[in-house]
Design an enzyme around this catalytic site. Structure first.
Site, short mmCIF file in Angstrom:
data_model
loop_
_atom_site.label_atom_id
_atom_site.label_comp_id
_atom_site.label_asym_id
_atom_site.label_seq_id
_atom_site.Cartn_x
_atom_site.Cartn_y
_atom_site.Cartn_z
N ARG A 1 -7.22 -2.61 10.09
CA ARG A 1 -5.99 -4.25 10.49
C ARG A 1 -6.99 -5.02 11.18
O ARG A 1 -6.74 -5.60 12.37
CB ARG A 1 -4.93 -2.98 11.11
CG ARG A 1 -4.36 -3.07 9.77
CD ARG A 1 -2.79 -2.42 10.41
NE ARG A 1 -2.41 -1.91 8.52
CZ ARG A 1 -2.35 -1.47 7.57
NH1 ARG A 1 -2.07 -3.25 7.35
NH2 ARG A 1 -1.02 -0.96 6.56
N ASP B 1 2.86 -0.84 11.94
CA ASP B 1 1.56 -0.93 11.39
C ASP B 1 1.04 -2.92 12.39
O ASP B 1 -0.44 -3.67 11.66
CB ASP B 1 0.82 -1.11 9.75
CG ASP B 1 0.94 0.53 9.88
OD1 ASP B 1 0.70 0.81 9.97
OD2 ASP B 1 1.64 0.67 8.35
N LYS C 1 0.53 -1.26 0.36
CA LYS C 1 -0.30 0.09 0.01
C LYS C 1 1.18 1.64 0.06
O LYS C 1 0.54 2.37 -0.61
CB LYS C 1 -0.62 -0.03 0.80
CG LYS C 1 -1.70 1.46 1.08
CD LYS C 1 -2.92 0.57 2.34
CE LYS C 1 -2.94 0.48 3.35
NZ LYS C 1 -2.84 1.65 4.08
#
Length: 424
Positions: free
Chosen positions: A381, A305, A22
């Site tokens: 997520r 992340d 991404k």
């Protein structure tokens, strides 16, 4: 709101490919929009975040062609957008786009969804304003989206990042392309270097140190790009394979560059049986007995992340895993610290939050994880981490707000079906 129920107690086996990275996808589109020749981009992420960036560069004047194969060709040209640009849920999109447009002679308004309108933009406004940009925002602080950026001549600066943020670094570097004189960004902790790598490949003069980068303004000649798999998406399947019994899974063609493989290092330190092929980008993960570890504030930017899915690994491990320096997680798509704590409560793992430190005491094995219902809070997520937690446990996990996965991984449910099976 879409909810799915995920039942576990099956192994992860075989091979799969995750969407294109991404972070690289965002930058490939923006840098291509600055070039003068057609630039072909293969393997672009198909998530909503990247779609918004593609539509944004098109609105700004670039010509974008999408082939049936999914290959995207961008021919640069920045003439300005007639209407406000909606970047949806993409923090990367809005922050990098602010730097991209700051030095052009037109006015741009950048907006997003309700989550983006609550996320801090002062961190990019400070250095861009120091460069001479004119940016106004909403709220008492004037630093919330929508942001209106009146293009002005910019000057180079020397700037030290107050927080570890590749987004802020990248916003400054993109603005510096049109500034007078060089710009230098200093970091106290190295962050992902996609912007520097891709600008250098596009012929921009750069000098990189261990924790700094200096850029000289100039023309951009972007090459064609083939986007490798996203390591942040690979992490979900790697954790699944490491925690579920009798698993042996390979995630193919994953980006393995600087400051992106931190989650693998953390898992290997926990005892995970993981093999990485540096040439092919393949990551093979097998069932493992995990134990707790310490993730320091210094290394957290390299796996920030991945904290939601690493928390699932910690919940299944023996002992306690500690994450230091977690404040940045509070200003993601949701307050991920609170969201992770909610998930851990459902899983039956211990959770203690002390300032900017999160300690997770595991239950010792995946089969002992609890099950129940988890709200994704609109965070892609968290939705995927909860689904994997359900997949590796013995019970059934209901994930509410599962549609959040479309932000970055629209095919996650398909891959979940193929690897585990689920009930609607």
């Amino acid at each position: 709101m879409t909810a799915i129920s995920v039942g576990g107690n099956r192994p992860f086996t075989g091979c799969l490919r995750v969407p294109g990275d991404k972070s690289i996808s965002h930058r490939a589109l923006m840098i291509a929009a600055l070039g003068r020749r057609p630039c072909a981009i293969k393997g672009l992420s198909d998530g909503d975040d990247v779609v918004r960036t593609r539509l944004a560069v098109e609105a700004l004047g670039a010509r974008v062609e999408v082939a049936e194969s999914g290959e995207v060709t961008v021919t640069g040209g920045m003439s300005g957008a007639r209407n406000p640009i909606d970047l949806g849920n993409s923090g990367t999109g809005i922050r990098l786009m602010a730097g991209l447009v700051a030095g052009f002679d037109f006015t741009t308004t950048l907006d997003g969804d309700a989550s983006i309108r609550q996320r801090p933009m002062d961190r990019i406004m400070a250095p861009l304003t120091e460069m001479g940009a004119s940016i106004t925002g909403r709220g008492d602080s004037g630093s919330l989206a929508p942001l209106t950026i009146e293009g002005r001549p910019l000057r180079g600066i020397e700037y030290t990042l107050p927080v570890a943020s590749a987004q802020v670094k990248s916003a400054v570097l993109l603005a510096a392309l049109r500034a007078e004189g060089p710009s230098t960004v200093h970091e106290t902790v190295p962050t992902r270097a996609h912007t520097e790598e891709m600008l250098a490949a596009a012929g921009v003069r750069l000098e990189r140190g261990d924790c700094s980068v200096t850029l000289w303004p100039g023309e951009v000649d972007p090459p064609d790009v083939e986007v490798p798999g996203d390591p942040s998406q690979a992490a979900f399947w790697v954790v699944g394979a490491c925690t579920a019994p009798n698993s042996d899974l390979t995630v193919e063609n994953v980006y393995l560059g600087p400051a992106r493989g931190g989650f693998v290092e953390v898992l290997q330190r926990m005892g995970a049986d993981i093999t990485v092929d540096e040439d092919s980008g393949d990551i093979e993960a097998r069932s493992s007995e995990l134990r707790g570890t310490l993730v320091t504030a210094q290394e957290l930017p390299g796996c920030i992340d991945e904290v939601p899915i690493l928390a699932v690994a910690a919940a299944a491990a023996e002992g306690t895993t500690v994450f230091e320096g977690i404040d940045e997680l509070r200003v993601k798509e949701t307050d991920r610290v609170a969201a992770v704590a909610e998930l851990l409560a459902v899983l039956g793992a211990g959770c203690q939050i002390d300032g900017d430190t999160l300690a997770i005491t595991g239950v010792g094995r995946a089969e002992a994880l609890g099950s129940g219902t988890v709200d994704s809070r609109g965070d892609h997520r968290m939705a995927m981490a909860a689904a994997i937690a359900g997949a590796v446990g013995n019970g059934s996990m209901t994930v509410e707000g599962f549609e959040a996965t479309h932000t970055s991984y629209p095919g996650f449910a398909r891959d979940l079906d193929a690897s585990w099976g689920r009930t609607p």
